[in-house]
Design a protein around this motif. Structure first.
Motif, short mmCIF file in Angstrom:
data_model
loop_
_atom_site.label_atom_id
_atom_site.label_comp_id
_atom_site.label_asym_id
_atom_site.label_seq_id
_atom_site.Cartn_x
_atom_site.Cartn_y
_atom_site.Cartn_z
N VAL A 167 0.83 -1.19 0.00
CA VAL A 167 0.00 0.00 0.00
C VAL A 167 0.87 1.25 0.00
O VAL A 167 0.60 2.22 -0.70
N SER A 168 1.93 1.20 0.80
CA SER A 168 2.82 2.36 0.88
C SER A 168 4.21 1.89 1.30
O SER A 168 4.37 0.85 1.93
N ILE A 169 5.22 2.68 0.91
CA ILE A 169 6.61 2.42 1.30
C ILE A 169 7.14 3.64 2.04
O ILE A 169 7.08 4.76 1.52
N ASP A 170 7.63 3.43 3.25
CA ASP A 170 8.18 4.53 4.04
C ASP A 170 9.65 4.76 3.73
O ASP A 170 10.09 5.89 3.57
N ALA A 171 10.40 3.69 3.66
CA ALA A 171 11.83 3.81 3.42
C ALA A 171 12.34 2.58 2.68
O ALA A 171 11.82 1.47 2.84
N MET A 172 13.34 2.81 1.86
CA MET A 172 14.03 1.72 1.17
C MET A 172 15.52 1.90 1.41
O MET A 172 16.01 3.04 1.49
N GLY A 173 16.20 0.78 1.54
CA GLY A 173 17.62 0.90 1.83
C GLY A 173 18.43 -0.24 1.25
O GLY A 173 17.91 -1.30 0.92
N TRP A 174 19.72 0.03 1.12
CA TRP A 174 20.69 -0.98 0.70
C TRP A 174 21.58 -1.32 1.89
O TRP A 174 22.08 -0.43 2.58
N TYR A 175 21.77 -2.59 2.07
CA TYR A 175 22.68 -3.11 3.08
C TYR A 175 23.63 -4.08 2.38
O TYR A 175 23.31 -4.59 1.30
N ARG A 176 24.75 -4.37 3.02
CA ARG A 176 25.66 -5.34 2.43
C ARG A 176 26.30 -6.18 3.51
O ARG A 176 26.42 -5.77 4.67
N GLN A 177 26.70 -7.37 3.10
CA GLN A 177 27.37 -8.28 4.03
C GLN A 177 28.52 -8.94 3.31
O GLN A 177 28.32 -9.67 2.32
N ALA A 178 29.71 -8.67 3.78
CA ALA A 178 30.91 -9.29 3.24
C ALA A 178 31.18 -10.60 3.98
O ALA A 178 30.71 -10.78 5.12
N PRO A 179 31.93 -11.51 3.37
CA PRO A 179 32.22 -12.79 4.03
C PRO A 179 32.86 -12.59 5.40
O PRO A 179 33.82 -11.82 5.54
N GLY A 180 32.30 -13.24 6.41
CA GLY A 180 32.85 -13.16 7.75
C GLY A 180 32.52 -11.90 8.50
O GLY A 180 33.04 -11.69 9.61
N LYS A 181 31.69 -11.04 7.92
CA LYS A 181 31.35 -9.77 8.58
C LYS A 181 29.84 -9.67 8.77
O LYS A 181 29.06 -10.37 8.15
N GLN A 182 29.45 -8.72 9.63
CA GLN A 182 28.04 -8.48 9.87
C GLN A 182 27.44 -7.64 8.74
O GLN A 182 28.16 -6.88 8.06
N ARG A 183 26.14 -7.75 8.57
CA ARG A 183 25.44 -6.92 7.60
C ARG A 183 25.53 -5.47 8.06
O ARG A 183 25.36 -5.17 9.24
N GLU A 184 25.77 -4.57 7.10
CA GLU A 184 25.90 -3.15 7.44
C GLU A 184 25.08 -2.29 6.49
O GLU A 184 24.85 -2.66 5.33
N THR A 200 33.29 -5.41 -2.05
CA THR A 200 32.82 -6.75 -2.37
C THR A 200 31.93 -7.29 -1.27
O THR A 200 32.32 -7.31 -0.09
N ALA A 201 30.71 -7.67 -1.64
CA ALA A 201 29.75 -8.14 -0.64
C ALA A 201 28.47 -8.58 -1.35
O ALA A 201 28.29 -8.32 -2.55
N LEU A 202 27.61 -9.21 -0.58
CA LEU A 202 26.25 -9.48 -1.02
C LEU A 202 25.41 -8.27 -0.63
O LEU A 202 25.39 -7.90 0.56
N TYR A 203 24.79 -7.63 -1.60
CA TYR A 203 24.03 -6.42 -1.36
C TYR A 203 22.54 -6.75 -1.29
O TYR A 203 21.98 -7.37 -2.20
#
Length: 119
Positions: free
Chosen positions: A29-46, A90-93
């Motif tokens: 119905v509605s979108i308030d916010a959209m964002g990109w995050y990434r996670q590199a091997p061995g690291k937390q998602r940021e 380099t990461a999974l986005y």
């Protein structure tokens, strides 16, 4: 049912560019916010970048001046233009969508698109 799908990842040399896309479809119905995050091997998602419905934008310090986030509200899509890419990018986005379907707030994630920066 709502789907969030990312695209545009790939292999690029250092200094190169890529453009990621995120599309949200279904009974939103509605979108308030959209964002990109990434996670590199061995690291937390940021957090990489986030854009609100009022076009307020926030970037991680590591990507300021190199990445640009934008969105098309009419099409429930979001983009991330990435320039001057570095190996540390380099990461999974992942795409994140915060919004609402009928009667329910949602916080949705896509499955990710892989970005590899290497010579």
């Amino acid at each position: 049912q709502v789907q969030v799908v990312e695209s545009g990842g790939g292999l690029v040399q250092p200094g190169g560019s890529l453009r990621l896309s995120c599309a949200a479809s279904g009974s939103i119905v509605s979108i308030d916010a959209m964002g990109w995050y990434r996670q590199a091997p061995g690291k937390q998602r940021e957090l990489v970048a986030v854009i609100s419905s009022g076009d307020m934008i926030r970037y991680a310090d590591s990507v300021k001046g190199r990445f640009t986030i934008s969105r098309d509200n009419a099409k429930n899509t979001m983009f991330l233009q990435m320039n001057s890419l570095k190996p540390e990018d380099t990461a999974l986005y992942y795409c994140n969508v915060k919004g609402a379907v009928v009667g329910l707030a949602v916080d949705l994630w896509g499955k990710g698109t892989l970005v590899t920066v290497s010579s």
